[in-house]
Design an enzyme around this catalytic site. Structure first.
Site, mmCIF file in Angstrom:
data_model
loop_
_atom_site.group_PDB
_atom_site.id
_atom_site.type_symbol
_atom_site.label_atom_id
_atom_site.label_comp_id
_atom_site.label_asym_id
_atom_site.label_seq_id
_atom_site.Cartn_x
_atom_site.Cartn_y
_atom_site.Cartn_z
ATOM 1 N N LYS A 8 5.259 16.551 -5.151
ATOM 2 C CA LYS A 8 5.600 16.918 -3.778
ATOM 3 C C LYS A 8 6.626 18.050 -3.754
ATOM 4 O O LYS A 8 6.528 18.978 -2.936
ATOM 5 C CB LYS A 8 6.150 15.697 -3.029
ATOM 6 C CG LYS A 8 5.108 14.607 -2.826
ATOM 7 C CD LYS A 8 5.716 13.347 -2.227
ATOM 8 C CE LYS A 8 4.666 12.266 -2.042
ATOM 9 N NZ LYS A 8 5.230 10.992 -1.548
ATOM 10 N N GLY B 109 0.793 -1.222 0.000
ATOM 11 C CA GLY B 109 0.000 0.000 0.000
ATOM 12 C C GLY B 109 0.824 1.270 0.000
ATOM 13 O O GLY B 109 0.296 2.340 0.295
#
Length: 828
Positions: A689, A671
């Site tokens: 980011k 995940g």
């Protein structure tokens, strides 16, 4: 010995408490237990009519006035109900005498109703004579039930005890005469005999039957308490004392342990289900405490009303509302004194018997607003126009205007005058609930602050104020967009932490859930654990976002757990509408510069919070750290870091000998990756980011016009493989293993491969690329999916600030989102 032992104690049972023979027997058992507990002092019982009987008698009157010829049928049903109670409650030996009493009583009532039928009208005097029959019929049967259970009891008709004037329907009591009559009547009564007294009824000096009006049986109890110098009054009803709000509006409403006389009076005045203010006056004179208890839960919670003023200064104990109100405004021209207008207006309305719940005055215009019952609005306007005709003619008064559809909400608690900020919090709470305040009243009482709002907003106002004051909780309404892995984990976390959050005075309610194809919006709330079951195919994401933008829920927060550009583009509209946004979605921070400027303008308007720290570094708080540094005057010069937990995991796994393709599969299974792992492997996620970080530094850093295409990015996979459908991409990925193994070995024993993002302010560069970093570098010491940022600033030089922590797995992201939701709720 308790305070009241040795003194009389008055117990009053309302209609629901004696509504059936079984309820009557329950009342007998309660008094038997009370007599055992008290041991000394007289017990006096005041009883209402059997539940619903007074309403049926009024119905019979209306039928007689209308000549419907059903008044006798109604009376027959009432007679049969009492006959059945007689057979059930009384000793058979008493049946003949009790039946004779009832037959004579009902015959009197029949004659009165027949007279009403003939006259087609019923005077207040006739009304009192008819409706008093309810108590006069029930009390002999209640007394018989006491005797049948072995408790000596005697029925008393309060018309022989309570003396009033002839103001039928709501007579005024002559306390001195009543005191003398009551004490004389009970003087020779054996102490073990329980007097059972009719509530609600009385007589004039001429012996004409009167009634005491609303809450009349309660009033009878307190009148007798005054006459007998009682030590205590107990009102037995169908609720556990006085509640902090109407439970029909506020399911969390709770029983108040104690109220002062003043607090109880204010609650009653503003419509709460509590004693009528007049009922407490006899108690106030002699400081007699009163308890309100539930006959069906005798040992449960109860409320004591006394002269003790409990609670800290400014503590709001309860919230209530008068609905169906209207605002009547005397619109001044500035030429006549508002105080003079108000005085004459109040005098005229008092003479007409019209209650005013609130008064607000605008001294600059000599304008006065009064709140009255909506049913009295037309009469109020007519009376004021007549009373102030001269001012209207001269132009001193511009008009008398009526605004219907209002309600008056009140926050009640002692010592309001001495607690700074209570009024501010009240109106801030209403503002956050998007409730417009039409008029305000504060200062006339130190026990209540009241405000007029729209009738449509009354329920929401009571709920919001109760949550903020009585519950002392912060309530926020959540709409979750996205039911993928992060969204589902957040729902599970909200469900698991609900009680803990409530203990910390935070009440989070889910009111909406949306996916790309289905949605549900339920202002009343959705269970966290079953919200997905409520998703509707006929409702889309856009529908929900439109609904919540126009919603009137306080502290409304959207949690966007998607990677959707379409959702991100709605952020400015949501923020301007006062809807908070919490998100890990990086799209908003990396879209075109025009959108970014619009978003920043919406943020600066400070209508609602926008929390997006999870977009960079998940739980590292990197964005907030740099934001505060810039805000306090520091200058950021260089930021280097591993910002992708996915790529950090892949390179760390390869360092331990895992092939590249297998490392990617492991990261995806754990995940760590974006929904589409190619966003990570192509460097797009890392580039987003880095751009968010650059924009966070502000325009002075030189990146004000920078867009995503300006970030230099190295992809870990060739473009021909990256463009393949996802299933073919996974199939071709092992072809890259050998090449990555060669690069890893080429880095040498003293270096480690990492995917490093670099923000160089001095050079004006933004880069995301694979680098061989020294083995002793903070960038090389990472394990698993950990992240790190090395920040060189004017303050942190030559030793940089190092921020390091776990990467953004689903659990961490959900936990940080929950923390941000709480922060947003508390900031709104």
């Amino acid at each position: 010995m308790t305070k009241d032992q040795g003194l009389a104690v008055i117990h009053k049972f309302g209609g629901t408490s004696v509504g059936t023979p079984e309820r009557v027997r329950g009342a007998v058992r309660l008094i038997a237990a009370e007599r055992y507990r008290q041991r000394r002092g007289r017990l006096v019982v005041v009883s209402s009519a059997f539940g619903g009987v007074t309403d049926r008698l009024l119905e019979a009157i209306r039928a007689a006035v209308a000549r419907k010829e059903t008044h006798r049928t109604i009376l027959g049903e009432i007679r049969e109900r009492h006959e059945a109670a007689l057979r059930d409650l009384a000793d058979p030996a008493e049946h003949p005498s009790l039946r004779a009493h009832l037959d004579a009583l009902w015959e009197q009532v029949r004659e009165l109703l027949d007279g009403v039928f003939l006259l087609r009208e019923c005077s207040p005097r006739f009304t009192d004579a008819i409706i008093s029959a309810g108590e006069r019929a029930s009390v002999p049967l209640v007394a018989a039930a006491f005797r049948n259970a072995g408790l000596p009891a005697r029925a008393f008709d309060a018309r022989t005890l309570v003396r009033t004037d002839d103001r039928f329907g709501e007579a005024t009591v002559d306390f001195a005469t009543t005191r003398a009559l009551t004490q004389a009547a009970f003087a020779d009564l054996p102490p073990d005999v329980v007097p059972i007294v009719t509530g609600f009824v009385a007589t004039t000096e001429e012996g004409v039957t009167t009634t005491l009006g609303r809450s009349g049986s309660d009033y009878t109890a307190t009148i007798l308490a005054d006459a007998l110098d009682a030590g205590r009054v107990v009102i037995w009803t169908d609720v556990n004392g006085v509640l902090s709000a109407d439970p029909r509006l506020v399911p969390e409403a709770f029983t108040l342990d104690a109220l002062s006389y003043q607090e109880a009076a204010e609650l009653a005045f503003f419509g709460a289900k509590v004693l009528h203010p007049r009922t407490m006056r006899p108690l106030v004179r002699r400081s007699v405490p009163l308890e309100i208890r539930n006959t069906m839960d005798a040992g449960g919670a109860a409320t004591v009303i006394s002269d003790a003023r409990t609670g800290a200064e400014g503590t709001v104990k309860a919230v209530t509302a008068i609905r169906g109100a209207a605002l009547v405004t005397l619109r001044g021209s500035g030429a006549s004194g508002a105080s003079a207008l108000a005085a004459r207006a109040f005098e005229a309305l008092a003479q007409a018997g019209i209650d005013v719940f609130l008064m607000a005055q605008a001294s600059s215009e000599q304008t006065v607003t009064l709140a009255v019952r909506g049913t009295a609005a037309e009469a109020t306007q007519r009376i004021l126009v007549s009373t102030l005709a001269r001012e209207l003619e001269r132009g001193d008064l511009l008009g008398v205007e009526v605004e219907e559809g209002a309600a008056v909400v009140a926050a009640v608690g002692d010592f309001m005058h001495y607690a700074p900020g209570v009024a501010g919090r009240m109106f801030a709470t209403l503002g956050k609930a998007r409730i417009n305040v039409l008029a305000i009243a504060q200062g006339a009482s130190d026990t209540a602050i009241s405000a007029a709002v729209s009738e449509a907003d009354a329920s929401a106002a009571v709920r919001a104020l109760h949550e903020a004051f009585a519950m002392k909780r912060t309530r926020a309404h959540l709409v979750l967009v996205g039911a993928g892995a992060v969204g589902q984990r957040l729902l599970a976390l909200l469900d698991a932490q609900q009680e803990a959050l409530l203990d910390r005075q935070v009440n989070l309610q889910l009111v909406g859930l949306a996916t790309s194809t289905r949605a549900v919006y339920e202002p009343g709330g959705l269970p966290f654990d079953t919200a997905e079951d409520a998703l509707r195919d006929d409702h889309g994401l856009s529908d929900v976002l439109d609904e919540i933008t126009a919603a009137r829920l306080e502290r409304l927060i959207v949690v966007d757990a998607t990677a959707s550009e379409a959702v991100a583009r709605r952020y400015p509209d949501l923020l301007r509408a006062g809807v908070g946004v919490v998100t890990p979605n990086k799209q908003a921070g990396t879209l075109d510069h025009t959108f970014w400027q619009d978003l920043q303008a919406a943020i600066r308007a400070r209508r609602a919070p926008f929390l997006y720290d999870t977009t960079v570094g998940a739980g590292l708080a990197l964005l907030s750290s740099l934001r505060e540094a810039v805000r306090t005057g520091d200058r950021i010069r260089l930021v280097e870091g591993v910002f992708s937990g996915t790529l950090g995991y892949v390179f760390n796994a390869m360092r331990d000998g895992t092939p590249f393709s297998e490392a990617v599969r492991q990261a995806h299974a754990a995940g760590y990756t974006e929904p589409d792992p190619r966003d990570d492997l192509t460097g797009v996620d890392a580039a987003r980011k880095l751009l968010i970080l650059a924009r966070e530094l502000g325009p002075d850093a030189g990146f004000g016009d920078t867009v995503l295409a300006d970030v230099t990015t190295t992809s870990l996979v060739p473009s021909d493989i990256a463009r393949l459908p996802l299933d073919l991409f996974w199939a071709r990925l092992p072809e890259l293993d050998a090449g990555w193994e060669r690069q890893r070995q080429a880095a040498g024993a003293d270096s480690v491969l990492q995917y490093v993002s670099t923000l160089d302010v001095d050079a004006g560069q933004l880069q995301c690329r694979v680098r061989a970093v020294a083995a002793d570098s903070p960038l090389a010491r990472l394990r698993g999916s950990s992240l790190v940022a090395v920040c060189t600033t004017d303050r942190y030089a030559p030793e940089p600030l190092i921020v390091q922590g776990p990467g953004a797995n689903i659990d961490i992201t959900a936990a940080v989102l929950l923390a941000d939701v709480v922060r947003a709720a508390e900031a709104m």
